[in-house]
Scaffold this motif. Structure first.
Motif, mmCIF file in Angstrom:
data_model
loop_
_atom_site.group_PDB
_atom_site.id
_atom_site.type_symbol
_atom_site.label_atom_id
_atom_site.label_comp_id
_atom_site.label_asym_id
_atom_site.label_seq_id
_atom_site.Cartn_x
_atom_site.Cartn_y
_atom_site.Cartn_z
ATOM 1 N N SER A 166 0.830 -1.201 0.000
ATOM 2 C CA SER A 166 0.000 0.000 0.000
ATOM 3 C C SER A 166 0.862 1.248 0.000
ATOM 4 O O SER A 166 0.593 2.184 -0.734
ATOM 5 C CB SER A 166 -0.919 0.012 1.223
ATOM 6 N N TYR A 182 3.096 1.210 -3.473
ATOM 7 C CA TYR A 182 2.322 1.365 -4.689
ATOM 8 C C TYR A 182 1.335 2.509 -4.579
ATOM 9 O O TYR A 182 1.086 3.214 -5.542
ATOM 10 C CB TYR A 182 1.597 0.048 -4.981
ATOM 11 N N GLY A 183 0.808 2.725 -3.382
ATOM 12 C CA GLY A 183 -0.257 3.702 -3.203
ATOM 13 C C GLY A 183 0.184 5.147 -3.242
ATOM 14 O O GLY A 183 -0.646 6.036 -3.253
ATOM 15 N N THR A 184 1.461 5.395 -3.248
ATOM 16 C CA THR A 184 1.916 6.777 -3.278
ATOM 17 C C THR A 184 2.473 7.169 -4.638
ATOM 18 O O THR A 184 2.877 8.294 -4.830
ATOM 19 C CB THR A 184 2.983 7.013 -2.201
ATOM 20 N N THR A 222 -3.942 11.709 2.263
ATOM 21 C CA THR A 222 -3.145 10.544 2.617
ATOM 22 C C THR A 222 -3.890 9.710 3.647
ATOM 23 O O THR A 222 -4.406 10.241 4.623
ATOM 24 C CB THR A 222 -1.788 10.986 3.197
ATOM 25 N N GLY A 244 -1.874 5.243 1.706
ATOM 26 C CA GLY A 244 -2.224 5.412 0.303
ATOM 27 C C GLY A 244 -2.767 6.816 0.066
ATOM 28 O O GLY A 244 -3.226 7.496 0.982
ATOM 29 N N ASP A 274 -5.315 9.458 -2.037
ATOM 30 C CA ASP A 274 -6.498 9.679 -2.858
ATOM 31 C C ASP A 274 -6.372 11.044 -3.515
ATOM 32 O O ASP A 274 -5.962 12.011 -2.882
ATOM 33 C CB ASP A 274 -7.782 9.659 -2.014
ATOM 34 N N SER A 277 -8.777 6.755 -5.580
ATOM 35 C CA SER A 277 -7.604 6.174 -4.937
ATOM 36 C C SER A 277 -6.551 5.939 -5.997
ATOM 37 O O SER A 277 -6.870 5.613 -7.140
ATOM 38 C CB SER A 277 -7.952 4.843 -4.274
ATOM 39 N N ARG A 278 -5.313 6.084 -5.619
ATOM 40 C CA ARG A 278 -4.246 5.826 -6.592
ATOM 41 C C ARG A 278 -4.064 4.342 -6.862
ATOM 42 O O ARG A 278 -3.549 3.964 -7.901
ATOM 43 C CB ARG A 278 -2.931 6.419 -6.112
ATOM 44 N N ASN A 279 -4.474 3.491 -5.902
ATOM 45 C CA ASN A 279 -4.226 2.071 -6.132
ATOM 46 C C ASN A 279 -5.287 1.126 -5.601
ATOM 47 O O ASN A 279 -5.308 -0.014 -5.970
ATOM 48 C CB ASN A 279 -2.899 1.672 -5.508
ATOM 49 N N SER A 280 -6.151 1.544 -4.745
ATOM 50 C CA SER A 280 -6.984 0.588 -4.017
ATOM 51 C C SER A 280 -8.405 0.509 -4.550
ATOM 52 O O SER A 280 -9.030 1.514 -4.863
ATOM 53 C CB SER A 280 -7.026 0.982 -2.538
ATOM 54 N N ASP A 321 -11.764 0.942 -0.483
ATOM 55 C CA ASP A 321 -11.594 2.072 0.428
ATOM 56 C C ASP A 321 -12.717 2.143 1.452
ATOM 57 O O ASP A 321 -12.782 3.075 2.237
ATOM 58 C CB ASP A 321 -11.470 3.382 -0.345
#
Length: 154
Positions: free
Chosen positions: A21, A24-26, A101, A107, A109, A128-131, A134
Motif C-alpha cells: 500500500s 504502490y499507493g503513493t 493521505t 495510500g 487519494d 484512490s491511486r491504487n486501491s 476504500d
C-alpha cells in the motif's frame, strides 16, 4: 492449528498490505485533471467517485452553490485546509486538485473540484491511486466537504 501459526499468518498479511500500500499507493498516476471541460471518468481497478457520469455506480452528485464562483472557490480552499491529512497541490481559476493521505496504510487519494463556466456547481472526483477497497472513504470525504460548504452557505 497453533497460535504461533496464526500469528505468523497475520504478521505476514499485515506486512504485505503495509508495504504494498505504501510503495504502490503513493505513486503518482496521470489519471486526473480536465479533458475537454470534464473530469475524467473513474478508472477500473481503483475506488473512485465522480459527478460527471450519472450512468455509473461511482456517481456522486455535484455541489451546487449560490454565490459567485470565485467566492465558492475561496471557501472550498479554506474547507480543504481542515480536511485531515489533505493538501492542495494544484489550483487554477476553475479547478482544484488535492491529495489526501490514508491514516493507516498511507495510500493517497486524488480529490478534484471543477467549476464549469456558467454553471453554479462544483463537479467532484475522488480516486484512490491504487486501491479498490476504500470502504466508501472517497464518497464519505466528498460528502463531508459538501456538508461543510452547505453549512457555510455557499
Amino acid at each position: 492449528m497453533s497460535r504461533h501459526f496464526w500469528s505468523i499468518i497475520i504478521v505476514g498479511l499485515l506486512s504485505f498490505f503495509l508495504t504494498n500500500s505504501v510503495a504502490y499507493g503513493t505513486e503518482l498516476i496521470e489519471n486526473n485533471g480536465l479533458r475537454e471541460g470534464h473530469l475524467l471518468p473513474c478508472p477500473s481497478g481503483v475506488s473512485c467517485v465522480v459527478s460527471d457520469s450519472q450512468e455509473s455506480k461511482s456517481y456522486i452528485a455535484p455541489i451546487p452553490y449560490h454565490t459567485d464562483s470565485n467566492h465558492a472557490r475561496e471557501i472550498l480552499l479554506k474547507v480543504l485546509t481542515v480536511v485531515p491529512r489533505t493538501k492542495v497541490v494544484q489550483t487554477t481559476d476553475n479547478y482544484i486538485r488535492a491529495e489526501s493521505t490514508g491514516k493507516i496504510f498511507g495510500g493517497i487519494d486524488e480529490l478534484e473540484f471543477y467549476f464549469p463556466p456558467n454553471q453554479p456547481l462544483i463537479q467532484l472526483r475522488s480516486a484512490s491511486r491504487n486501491s479498490q477497497f476504500d470502504l466508501g472513504l472517497n464518497r464519505r470525504r466528498l460528502e463531508q466537504i459538501r456538508l461543510a460548504l452547505r453549512e457555510l452557505n455557499i
